[in-house]
Design a protein around this motif. Structure first.
Motif, short mmCIF file in Angstrom:
data_model
loop_
_atom_site.label_atom_id
_atom_site.label_comp_id
_atom_site.label_asym_id
_atom_site.label_seq_id
_atom_site.Cartn_x
_atom_site.Cartn_y
_atom_site.Cartn_z
N GLY A 39 0.83 -1.22 -0.08
CA GLY A 39 -0.06 0.07 -0.07
C GLY A 39 0.98 1.22 -0.02
N GLU A 40 2.24 1.16 0.24
CA GLU A 40 2.89 2.43 0.32
C GLU A 40 3.11 2.85 -1.22
OE1 GLU A 40 6.11 3.07 3.32
OE2 GLU A 40 6.46 0.88 2.66
N THR A 41 3.11 4.41 -1.23
CA THR A 41 3.63 5.01 -2.49
C THR A 41 4.72 5.06 -2.96
OG1 THR A 41 1.84 6.54 -2.10
CG2 THR A 41 2.83 7.33 -3.90
N ILE A 42 5.07 4.52 -4.38
CA ILE A 42 6.30 4.49 -4.94
C ILE A 42 6.75 5.62 -5.26
CG2 ILE A 42 7.81 3.38 -6.29
CD1 ILE A 42 6.03 1.05 -6.12
N CYS A 43 5.80 6.33 -6.14
CA CYS A 43 6.28 7.67 -6.82
C CYS A 43 4.96 8.49 -6.93
CB CYS A 43 7.07 7.56 -8.03
SG CYS A 43 6.14 7.03 -9.41
N LYS A 44 4.92 9.73 -6.69
CA LYS A 44 3.63 10.65 -7.01
C LYS A 44 3.37 11.31 -7.97
CE LYS A 44 0.31 12.51 -4.65
NZ LYS A 44 -0.90 11.82 -4.19
N GLN A 45 2.29 11.18 -8.53
CA GLN A 45 2.04 11.92 -9.69
C GLN A 45 2.28 13.54 -9.67
OE1 GLN A 45 -1.89 11.02 -11.03
NE2 GLN A 45 -2.05 12.62 -12.48
N GLY A 46 3.03 14.16 -10.26
CA GLY A 46 3.47 15.38 -10.20
C GLY A 46 4.70 15.76 -9.45
N ALA A 47 5.17 14.77 -8.80
CA ALA A 47 6.55 15.11 -8.08
C ALA A 47 7.80 15.13 -9.14
CB ALA A 47 6.85 14.06 -7.08
N PHE A 48 8.82 15.74 -8.51
CA PHE A 48 10.03 15.58 -9.60
C PHE A 48 10.39 14.20 -9.82
CE2 PHE A 48 10.54 20.04 -8.22
CZ PHE A 48 10.45 20.46 -9.34
N ALA A 49 10.62 13.96 -11.17
CA ALA A 49 11.15 12.50 -11.60
C ALA A 49 12.63 12.62 -12.02
CB ALA A 49 10.32 12.28 -12.77
N ASN A 50 13.52 12.00 -11.00
CA ASN A 50 14.81 12.04 -10.88
C ASN A 50 15.39 10.49 -11.04
OD1 ASN A 50 15.00 14.85 -10.71
ND2 ASN A 50 14.68 14.37 -8.43
N HIS A 51 14.27 9.64 -11.08
CA HIS A 51 14.82 8.31 -11.13
C HIS A 51 14.08 7.31 -12.05
CE1 HIS A 51 17.24 8.73 -7.41
NE2 HIS A 51 16.19 9.40 -6.84
N ILE A 52 14.60 6.44 -12.53
CA ILE A 52 13.98 5.39 -13.39
C ILE A 52 13.89 4.10 -12.39
CG2 ILE A 52 14.17 3.81 -15.20
CD1 ILE A 52 14.39 6.57 -16.15
N ILE A 53 12.42 3.83 -12.47
CA ILE A 53 12.02 2.86 -11.13
C ILE A 53 11.73 1.44 -11.78
CG2 ILE A 53 10.56 2.66 -9.64
CD1 ILE A 53 9.51 5.40 -9.73
N VAL A 54 12.37 0.22 -11.25
CA VAL A 54 12.26 -0.83 -11.29
C VAL A 54 11.68 -1.76 -10.16
CG1 VAL A 54 13.38 -3.17 -11.94
CG2 VAL A 54 14.03 -0.74 -13.04
N ILE A 55 10.81 -2.62 -10.39
CA ILE A 55 10.21 -3.46 -9.19
C ILE A 55 10.90 -4.90 -9.38
CG2 ILE A 55 8.18 -4.03 -10.78
CD1 ILE A 55 6.75 -4.66 -8.15
N THR A 56 11.51 -5.14 -8.28
CA THR A 56 12.30 -6.22 -7.90
C THR A 56 11.76 -7.52 -7.55
OG1 THR A 56 13.28 -5.70 -6.30
CG2 THR A 56 14.19 -4.94 -8.33
N GLU A 57 10.68 -7.19 -6.56
CA GLU A 57 9.89 -8.24 -5.86
C GLU A 57 8.52 -7.58 -5.58
OE1 GLU A 57 13.04 -10.54 -3.03
OE2 GLU A 57 12.43 -8.32 -2.42
N GLY A 58 7.59 -8.61 -5.42
CA GLY A 58 6.21 -7.88 -5.06
C GLY A 58 5.44 -7.80 -6.16
N LEU A 59 4.49 -6.87 -6.27
CA LEU A 59 3.62 -6.44 -7.10
C LEU A 59 3.02 -4.92 -6.87
CD1 LEU A 59 1.55 -7.92 -9.12
CD2 LEU A 59 -0.21 -8.11 -7.39
N ALA A 60 3.00 -4.40 -7.94
CA ALA A 60 2.67 -2.61 -7.84
C ALA A 60 1.66 -2.31 -8.88
CB ALA A 60 4.03 -2.09 -8.19
N LYS A 61 1.37 -1.37 -8.82
CA LYS A 61 0.25 -0.86 -9.57
C LYS A 61 0.67 0.80 -10.06
CE LYS A 61 -2.91 0.72 -6.07
NZ LYS A 61 -3.98 0.64 -5.34
N THR A 62 0.23 1.12 -11.37
CA THR A 62 0.65 2.45 -11.70
C THR A 62 -0.82 2.90 -12.09
OG1 THR A 62 0.96 2.07 -14.16
CG2 THR A 62 2.90 2.30 -12.68
N TYR A 63 -1.22 4.25 -11.59
CA TYR A 63 -2.47 4.75 -11.56
C TYR A 63 -2.52 6.23 -12.05
CZ TYR A 63 -2.41 5.55 -6.75
OH TYR A 63 -2.08 5.96 -5.43
N LEU A 64 -3.46 6.78 -12.51
CA LEU A 64 -3.68 8.24 -12.69
C LEU A 64 -4.77 8.62 -11.75
CD1 LEU A 64 -3.96 8.05 -16.67
CD2 LEU A 64 -1.97 8.79 -15.11
N GLU A 65 -4.34 9.62 -10.97
CA GLU A 65 -5.25 10.11 -9.73
C GLU A 65 -6.40 11.13 -10.46
OE1 GLU A 65 -3.33 11.52 -6.47
OE2 GLU A 65 -1.45 10.53 -6.62
#
Lengths: 227, 227
Positions: A39-65
DNA sequence: CGCGAGCTTGACGTTGTTCAACTAGAGTGG
DNA sequence: CCACTCTAGTTGAACAACGTCAAGCTCGCG
């Protein structure tokens, strides 16, 4: 804290197989690898994007707020995947939010390192182009689903996506909530629930708690086509 | 037949500025450049995709075909632009339809030539990556519009897109039909008409035949945000 | 054992499409 | 040059599709 080491991921995942040893090392030296709770937020729509993100374990979702808690899920992502690659590369801010669905490990690669590697490794660049094009196919499906179909068609699309692209099995057992299914299909939670029990009753799917098993995929495909 | 020669386009458009002389020549030798009348189909959703397409003159649209004549316009494209690049590169079939809106000239580049150039020109590859990422931003807007907004918000999005991304002026004079505006916003033609006259009446836009002038952009932005 | 989050169901209201009828204007052939 | 046709635009009214609201339920966890 993550159960898999980043260097293991770099060496084993197909995401990185076109990189040289030095390039992998460069990533290793310029990234963080963190454990996230459900349930934690990985990155937030509108925040500065300084990183390229990879999921290495688990399960995640991307969504538009959207407003008032109505979100639109774009992707459900299993490891090892780029998260929202298409909209992190030359964007100043993230134009989507990503969050974990279960406990997960996430790797953040400094964007400058990533772009440097793109400049020096053409094979890798072309691999990325291929992935971006694949993404866009998914976006087209999404747009068709939202724009040209109603309830039943959208819902069928969501179930088929979960089965084919995420679970990769007729049995969908991902601990996804009904609200998330609604957000994925672009319908209300209540409609998702109603459709689930309707299809369950008609023997097209089988419900066992959070687990959904698709019994008649061809009928779902038909629903998807009719719209 | 086209009024501009292809070699002129290759030398002057920013699309090709990163290519070497030889690569441009290669394209010149392996492409066709044709004149299309208004309303003609350039490529068809589902047909084999053997070409990368560029519009060199005129105006075109890409759209997703729905049932019963309800289409969803993705892009309105002015020259010189790639047409549906993101879904032609590694796809066997086109997953969109493109058609001309006015008389136009279209260039078809053999896909193998294009991919060869990508393999040998890394700067060009990176340029393409940038363009694909830009496209995906547009897709996200589209998905938000269709999934999270209702009538007014969608319609405002469509007008703002036409003004900012296509006409590049508050005055939209593109000989676009009301149906096309509806298809772009993901609403019915009748709703598009009703909203046009409503906004016209409220002094937010001005209608003169097919020409639409945006008088109060900030209000449209507000409509877009409210949804 | 109790609490809260997620799930479920029914009734109701809103939104926006659909249908139908009518108008205007542009192109076509006699 | 005029009648005819066809497409695009316009308007109103009826209806269907879905979301929203409210209430109650269930299950897992503290």
């Amino acid at each position: 804290m993550p159960k898999v080491s980043l260097s293991q991921v770099l060496n084993e995942s197909t995401l990185f197989s076109l990189l040289t040893k030095e390039q992998k090392q460069k990533i290793l030296n310029n990234s963080t690898h963190l454990r996230y709770k459900k349930g934690e937020t990985i990155c937030k729509q509108g925040a500065f994007a300084n990183h390229i993100i990879v999921i290495t374990e688990g399960l995640a979702k991307t969504y538009l707020e959207g407003s008032n808690d109505k979100n639109l899920i774009i992707n459900i992502l299993k490891p090892v995947s780029w998260i929202g690659l298409s909209s992190t590369y030359n964007e100043i801010t993230y134009n989507f939010t990503a969050a974990t669905i279960i406990d997960s490990s996430i790797c953040f690669i400094e964007k400058t390192v990533f772009t440097d590697i793109l400049l020096e490794n053409n094979e890798f660049s072309n691999d990325i182009i291929g992935r971006l094009c694949n993404d866009s196919k998914h976006f087209f499906n999404k747009i068709t689903s939202l724009g040209n179909k109603q309830l039943h068609g959208r819902f069928a699309d969501a179930l088929l996506y979960l089965s084919k692209n995420v679970a990769k099995s007729p049995s969908i057992d991902l601990s996804i909530t009904r609200k998330e299914i609604g957000d994925l299909a672009g319908i209300s939670t209540e409609s998702a629930i109603r459709l689930l029990s309707e299809l369950n009753h008609d023997g097209i799917i089988k419900l066992e708690g959070k687990k959904i098993t698709i019994l008649k995929e061809n009928l779902l495909e038909k629903l998807s086509k009719i719209g």
